[in-house]
Design a protein around this motif. Structure first.
Motif, PDB file in Angstrom:
ATOM      1  N   HIS A 178      29.542  -2.841 -38.841  1.00  0.00           N
ATOM      2  CA  HIS A 178      29.964  -2.973 -40.358  1.00  0.00           C
ATOM      3  C   HIS A 178      29.031  -2.101 -41.102  1.00  0.00           C
ATOM      4  CE1 HIS A 178      30.617  -4.413 -44.199  1.00  0.00           C
ATOM      5  NE2 HIS A 178      31.818  -5.071 -43.862  1.00  0.00           N
ATOM      6  N   PRO A 179      29.521  -1.251 -42.028  1.00  0.00           N
ATOM      7  CA  PRO A 179      28.707  -0.403 -42.948  1.00  0.00           C
ATOM      8  C   PRO A 179      27.425  -1.064 -43.427  1.00  0.00           C
ATOM      9  CG  PRO A 179      30.979  -0.302 -43.661  1.00  0.00           C
ATOM     10  CD  PRO A 179      30.996  -1.160 -42.500  1.00  0.00           C
ATOM     11  N   ASP A 180      27.518  -2.321 -43.627  1.00  0.00           N
ATOM     12  CA  ASP A 180      26.147  -2.949 -44.180  1.00  0.00           C
ATOM     13  C   ASP A 180      25.305  -3.118 -43.018  1.00  0.00           C
ATOM     14  OD1 ASP A 180      27.440  -3.613 -46.512  1.00  0.00           O
ATOM     15  OD2 ASP A 180      27.753  -5.723 -46.421  1.00  0.00           O
ATOM     16  N   THR A 181      25.663  -3.400 -41.615  1.00  0.00           N
ATOM     17  CA  THR A 181      24.898  -3.463 -40.575  1.00  0.00           C
ATOM     18  C   THR A 181      24.259  -2.008 -40.575  1.00  0.00           C
ATOM     19  OG1 THR A 181      26.303  -4.923 -39.743  1.00  0.00           O
ATOM     20  CG2 THR A 181      24.724  -4.010 -38.270  1.00  0.00           C
ATOM     21  N   SER A 182      24.987  -0.829 -40.633  1.00  0.00           N
ATOM     22  CA  SER A 182      24.394   0.327 -40.224  1.00  0.00           C
ATOM     23  C   SER A 182      23.233   0.924 -41.313  1.00  0.00           C
ATOM     24  CB  SER A 182      25.662   1.422 -40.368  1.00  0.00           C
ATOM     25  OG  SER A 182      26.639   1.204 -39.511  1.00  0.00           O
ATOM     26  N   HIS A 183      23.664   0.198 -42.717  1.00  0.00           N
ATOM     27  CA  HIS A 183      22.512   0.526 -43.587  1.00  0.00           C
ATOM     28  C   HIS A 183      21.276  -0.298 -43.211  1.00  0.00           C
ATOM     29  CE1 HIS A 183      26.035   1.726 -46.452  1.00  0.00           C
ATOM     30  NE2 HIS A 183      25.418   3.065 -45.966  1.00  0.00           N
ATOM     31  N   ALA A 184      21.333  -1.386 -42.862  1.00  0.00           N
ATOM     32  CA  ALA A 184      19.998  -2.395 -42.849  1.00  0.00           C
ATOM     33  C   ALA A 184      19.527  -1.673 -41.463  1.00  0.00           C
ATOM     34  CB  ALA A 184      20.738  -3.719 -42.340  1.00  0.00           C
ATOM     35  N   LEU A 185      20.133  -1.104 -40.526  1.00  0.00           N
ATOM     36  CA  LEU A 185      19.503  -0.658 -39.382  1.00  0.00           C
ATOM     37  C   LEU A 185      18.671   0.564 -39.657  1.00  0.00           C
ATOM     38  CD1 LEU A 185      22.266  -1.098 -36.519  1.00  0.00           C
ATOM     39  CD2 LEU A 185      19.881  -2.166 -36.560  1.00  0.00           C
ATOM     40  N   LEU A 243      24.756   4.046 -31.137  1.00  0.00           N
ATOM     41  CA  LEU A 243      23.586   4.110 -31.944  1.00  0.00           C
ATOM     42  C   LEU A 243      22.432   5.127 -32.094  1.00  0.00           C
ATOM     43  CD1 LEU A 243      22.775   0.360 -31.752  1.00  0.00           C
ATOM     44  CD2 LEU A 243      23.015   1.426 -33.879  1.00  0.00           C
ATOM     45  N   ALA A 244      22.640   5.982 -30.848  1.00  0.00           N
ATOM     46  CA  ALA A 244      21.653   6.920 -30.378  1.00  0.00           C
ATOM     47  C   ALA A 244      22.303   7.941 -31.345  1.00  0.00           C
ATOM     48  CB  ALA A 244      21.728   6.998 -28.976  1.00  0.00           C
ATOM     49  N   GLN A 245      23.613   8.134 -31.426  1.00  0.00           N
ATOM     50  CA  GLN A 245      24.475   9.389 -31.909  1.00  0.00           C
ATOM     51  C   GLN A 245      23.732   9.258 -33.542  1.00  0.00           C
ATOM     52  OE1 GLN A 245      27.541  11.248 -31.023  1.00  0.00           O
ATOM     53  NE2 GLN A 245      25.917  11.274 -29.432  1.00  0.00           N
ATOM     54  N   LEU A 246      23.687   8.159 -33.969  1.00  0.00           N
ATOM     55  CA  LEU A 246      23.147   7.847 -35.423  1.00  0.00           C
ATOM     56  C   LEU A 246      21.673   8.013 -35.451  1.00  0.00           C
ATOM     57  CD1 LEU A 246      25.275   4.736 -36.354  1.00  0.00           C
ATOM     58  CD2 LEU A 246      25.480   6.911 -37.061  1.00  0.00           C
ATOM     59  N   GLY A 247      20.960   8.457 -34.645  1.00  0.00           N
ATOM     60  CA  GLY A 247      19.482   9.068 -34.266  1.00  0.00           C
ATOM     61  C   GLY A 247      18.625   7.677 -34.096  1.00  0.00           C
ATOM     62  N   HIS A 248      19.035   6.591 -33.832  1.00  0.00           N
ATOM     63  CA  HIS A 248      18.181   5.304 -33.635  1.00  0.00           C
ATOM     64  C   HIS A 248      17.480   5.718 -32.013  1.00  0.00           C
ATOM     65  CE1 HIS A 248      19.218   3.270 -37.197  1.00  0.00           C
ATOM     66  NE2 HIS A 248      20.456   3.418 -36.575  1.00  0.00           N
ATOM     67  N   GLU A 249      16.189   5.184 -31.747  1.00  0.00           N
ATOM     68  CA  GLU A 249      15.900   5.040 -30.599  1.00  0.00           C
ATOM     69  C   GLU A 249      16.273   3.269 -29.891  1.00  0.00           C
ATOM     70  OE1 GLU A 249      12.386   5.762 -27.472  1.00  0.00           O
ATOM     71  OE2 GLU A 249      11.756   6.138 -29.623  1.00  0.00           O
ATOM     72  N   VAL A 250      16.807   3.651 -28.834  1.00  0.00           N
ATOM     73  CA  VAL A 250      17.620   2.358 -28.507  1.00  0.00           C
ATOM     74  C   VAL A 250      16.886   1.924 -27.047  1.00  0.00           C
ATOM     75  CG1 VAL A 250      19.762   1.231 -27.998  1.00  0.00           C
ATOM     76  CG2 VAL A 250      19.885   3.330 -29.395  1.00  0.00           C
ATOM     77  N   PHE A 251      16.571   0.722 -26.958  1.00  0.00           N
ATOM     78  CA  PHE A 251      16.044   0.103 -25.734  1.00  0.00           C
ATOM     79  C   PHE A 251      17.093  -0.832 -25.281  1.00  0.00           C
ATOM     80  CE2 PHE A 251      12.544   1.641 -28.414  1.00  0.00           C
ATOM     81  CZ  PHE A 251      11.715   1.937 -27.682  1.00  0.00           C
ATOM     82  N   ARG A 252      17.844  -0.658 -24.193  1.00  0.00           N
ATOM     83  CA  ARG A 252      18.983  -1.360 -23.879  1.00  0.00           C
ATOM     84  C   ARG A 252      18.590  -2.354 -22.865  1.00  0.00           C
ATOM     85  NH1 ARG A 252      23.277   1.218 -20.793  1.00  0.00           N
ATOM     86  NH2 ARG A 252      23.108  -0.177 -18.983  1.00  0.00           N
ATOM     87  N   LEU A 253      18.745  -3.819 -23.124  1.00  0.00           N
ATOM     88  CA  LEU A 253      18.527  -4.551 -22.069  1.00  0.00           C
ATOM     89  C   LEU A 253      19.694  -5.556 -21.849  1.00  0.00           C
ATOM     90  CD1 LEU A 253      16.283  -6.547 -20.564  1.00  0.00           C
ATOM     91  CD2 LEU A 253      15.844  -7.637 -22.808  1.00  0.00           C
ATOM     92  N   ASP A 254      20.226  -5.366 -20.508  1.00  0.00           N
ATOM     93  CA  ASP A 254      21.085  -6.223 -19.941  1.00  0.00           C
ATOM     94  C   ASP A 254      21.139  -6.492 -18.505  1.00  0.00           C
ATOM     95  OD1 ASP A 254      22.093  -3.670 -19.047  1.00  0.00           O
ATOM     96  OD2 ASP A 254      23.329  -3.434 -20.843  1.00  0.00           O
ATOM     97  N   ALA A 255      21.977  -7.066 -17.984  1.00  0.00           N
ATOM     98  CA  ALA A 255      21.769  -7.168 -16.445  1.00  0.00           C
ATOM     99  C   ALA A 255      21.865  -6.001 -15.689  1.00  0.00           C
ATOM    100  CB  ALA A 255      23.009  -7.961 -15.854  1.00  0.00           C
TER     101      ALA A 255
END
Ligand code: ADP
Ligand code: ZN
Ligand code: ZN
Length: 692
Positions: free
Chosen positions: A382-389, A472-484
């Motif tokens: 959601h745009p609100d989420t993108s801004h908050a991030l 998220l990486a495209q938006l310039g964030h550094e992402v640490f992905r944690l899953d199985a």
């Protein structure tokens, strides 16, 4: 001593049930582990009883081949017997759970002692004299020199078992023992009172996230140790919760042993032996640590008691929480189950102690529900989420779906890619260019064109963690992905902890008990995803997931906030989690369960029949239904078909009953009768008491 030992061979065959009689060698008692001749081979078996005589004629009573060095405490043998009955399993399978870890040998090193002999012939050199003066000690690199002295009769060398030291990772700074808050002190006083009782009542420590439950466990353990009582601390998953292990090791040092699957076979053996000998008195580990061989057990802690990993998904399908309660009762030990989101069952059954506020009185972060029904269907955020991030330096984002997209189909003819072994959609994993089945592990190449109509137009639906990581990486964030799909969660969590900025993105793994004070934003994507499962625990799971994720944010001076994206903003579990209203949720949920007669107001037993042929499955399931007949105080649901899994058609029946023992007995008898019929050889049966 009685001359006959009743031995249960440790085999997985269901049909084979002991115990069988053998001659009892000297010193052998209940819990001794033996190698016995059995048919044409030798098997390992556990002595489960002693008898004065046997029904076998004397000449057929065989002697064991040998007695193994490690034995089981008698109370664990008894516990295994109980598990076999409680979970409709076999004594052998239950004994395998409580037995010393398989494989792994003592690590032997050479140990040198000086003999009393006088040197004959030429006198020892200065270096040899120096060496002799240091004895006794481990030979180490001087073995060759010591061998020469041994040849002259001056030194005796022997092999000794030495302990492998398990390396514990240090997580966070070493902390001195803090002064307790008034809330912690009040709770601890109650616990200490209970610890002094012979048969203490089990307690539920309901404390909001960050309220300092771990410190309470540490103090309770210290009190137990002072009284010379042993302690078991159960944690959900060591890889995800290294913090609690490291805090116990920090506080109590070498008396802590850990038992988990990341240890080598040798390390596990040594840790088990340290517990067995009493050299270590505290065991920290995941669900199997409930079987730690600790004598004079005084305390069992169940951290994050709501966590689904406490249920074992292989026969016996035991629940470590239920076993812990039994073991505590058996030993007269205190059980403390702790959580910020306790299960309705525990709230119903246990006396509750509360830690109502976070340490330092920091408020729980405000939670805002983001209604996705108005948002465009394609964007995950959601745009609100993108801004908050963008505004938050560090954030945790939960999306409980791994992979790129969860569904692939053909735009022209609608053909959907499903698993050839299971009736489920294949999930696209783009990084390795595969479609994968999350149930059986089947993998295939990503299709370039439709296998049905040849169209080149293949559509991908839904977004998983891999896709969101990319976005998220495209938006310039550094992402640490944690899953199985991540090989080493511990390393990833540490990298995130040390980073100044970044997003920890992943499945429910990101909502476990992590304590990262600089995370100021928590986000849940598709919070109602867990609600869509047709399962009476769906509400409970959804509440726990949202509340636990909220608990990861705003733990430091920077404060925090939480956004919950959902298509079901009015769902009771989501709304209650957003208000941090555990009591409201639990009251509503218990009311609903009572009305529908779900646990804790009944006990569920699930029987699953499976075979490669659908007809055989249906027939077997109907036969079970007929065998069950009428169980007083219980109803039977089904048989109902389940989706095909690993190439096997399946059907299930569910018994819902108030008299647990009676329902379990009925299930066990029905399965034994139906499975015993040779015409049903190809059908497998599984019984799951208290299914998750
Ligand atoms: P919980 O397990 O309830 O989520 P933790 O045990 O992780 O909470 O505690 C949260 C933080 O508070 C930890 O960093 C812990 O070291 C700290 N803490 C716990 N008790 C105290 C105390 N009495 N005084 C100061 N800090 C404390
Ligand atoms: Zn097509
Ligand atoms: Zn599959």
């Amino acid at each position: 001593m009685p001359p006959v030992a009743k031995v249960e061979p440790i085999t997985t065959a269901r049909a084979l049930r002991g115990p069988f009689d053998y001659l009892r060698p000297d010193g052998v008692g209940i819990g001794s582990v033996l190698v016995v001749p059995f048919g044409h081979r030798d098997v390992v078996g556990v002595v489960v009883g002693l008898a004065d005589s046997s029904d076998l004629p004397d000449e057929r009573l065989a002697a064991p081949r040998r007695v193994l060095e490690h034995d089981l405490p008698a109370d664990l043998v008894e516990l295994a017997g109980w598990i076999a009955g409680e979970y409709c399993s076999t004594p052998a399978r239950a004994l395998a759970l409580v037995s010393p870890p398989p494989g792994g040998r003592a690590k032997l090193t050479w140990w040198a002692t000086a003999t009393a002999a006088e040197p004959a012939g030429r006198p020892p050199t200065a270096r040899q004299r120096a060496l002799l003066a240091e004895l006794p000690r481990a030979a180490g690199p001087d073995l060759a020199a010591l061998r020469r002295l041994e040849a002259r009769g001056l030194v005796a060398l022997e092999q000794r078992a030495t302990r492998r030291h398990v390396a514990h990772e240090q997580v966070g700074a070493r902390r001195a023992q803090p002064a307790l808050t008034p809330d912690q002190a009040r709770v601890l006083a109650e616990i200490e009172t209970a610890l002094r009782q012979d048969r203490p009542e089990a307690l539920l420590l309901h404390g909001v996230t960050g309220s300092g439950k771990t410190e309470v466990y540490l103090r309770a353990a210290a009190t137990a140790l002072e009284q010379d009582l042993g302690v078991i601390v159960l944690v959900p998953e060591i890889a995800l919760t290294p913090q609690i292990v490291s805090r116990f090791v920090d506080r109590f040092g070498d008396t802590v042993a850990v038992l988990h699957s990341k240890l080598s076979a040798g390390e596990r053996r040594d840790e088990w032996m340290r517990l067995r000998s009493g050299a270590a008195r505290v065991c920290v580990g995941p669900r199997s640590a409930v079987f730690a061989p600790i004598e004079r057990l005084g305390l069992i802690v169940l951290d994050e008691e709501h966590d689904a990993s406490y249920k074992h998904e292989g026969d016996p399908r035991y629940d470590a929480r239920h076993v812990a309660a039994r073991r505590a009762r058996q030993a007269g030990a205190l059980l403390i189950a702790g959580s910020a989101t306790p299960r309705p069952e525990s709230v119903h059954a246990l006396r509750r102690l509360r830690l109502p506020a976070r340490i330092d009185g920091r408020p729980l972060p405000p939670v805002q529900i983001v209604d996705m029904r108005e948002s465009s269907a394609t964007a995950a955020l959601h745009p609100d989420t993108s801004h908050a991030l963008v505004d938050a330096p560090k954030a945790i984002v939960l999306l409980n779906r791994r992979g790129w997209s969860n569904f692939v189909d053909c735009r022209s003819c609608g053909h959907a890619w499903t698993c050839p072994q299971c009736d489920v959609a294949l999930v696209l994993h783009r990084a390795d260019g595969r479609l994968a089945c999350h149930h059986c592990g089947h993998r295939e190449r990503v299709p370039q064109r439709c296998v049905k109509c040849g169209s080149m137009s293949v559509a991908r639906h839904g977004a998983g963690t891999e896709r969101l990581e990319h976005d998220l990486a495209q938006l310039g964030h550094e992402v640490f992905r944690l899953d199985a799909d991540v090989r080493d969660p511990g390393v990833l969590l540490r990298r995130f902890e040390q980073a100044r900025r970044g997003i920890l993105l992943g499945t429910q793994m990101v909502a476990k008990g992590h304590d990262f004070p600089d995370v100021t934003l928590g986000v849940v994507i598709d919070a109602d995803g867990t609600l869509r499962f047709p399962d009476f625990r769906a509400e409970e799971r959804t509440f726990a997931l949202v509340a636990q994720l909220a608990g990861r944010a705003g733990r430091g001076p920077g404060g925090g906030r939480v956004l919950v994206q959902t298509m079901a903003p009015e769902a009771a579990s989501i709304a209650a989690a957003a208000r941090h209203d555990a009591d409201g949720f639990l009251a509503g949920e218990l009311g609903r369960r009572e009305a529908l007669r779900y646990p804790p107001f009944s006990h569920l037993i699930r029987i699953v029949c499976s075979a490669t042929q659908g007809a055989a499955v249906g027939e077997a399931a109907r036969a079970i239904r007929a065998q069950l007949g009428d169980i007083p105080g219980a109803s039977v649901l089904g048989p109902a078909p389940l989706f095909r899994l690993r190439g096997r058609e399946r059907a299930q029946l569910v018994i819902k009953g108030t008299d647990r023992a009676r329902a379990v007995r009925a299930a066990g008898r029905a399965v034994d009768a139906v499975a015993g019929d040779r015409t049903r050889r190809g059908v497998a049966f599984s019984v799951d008491v208290d299914p998750q």
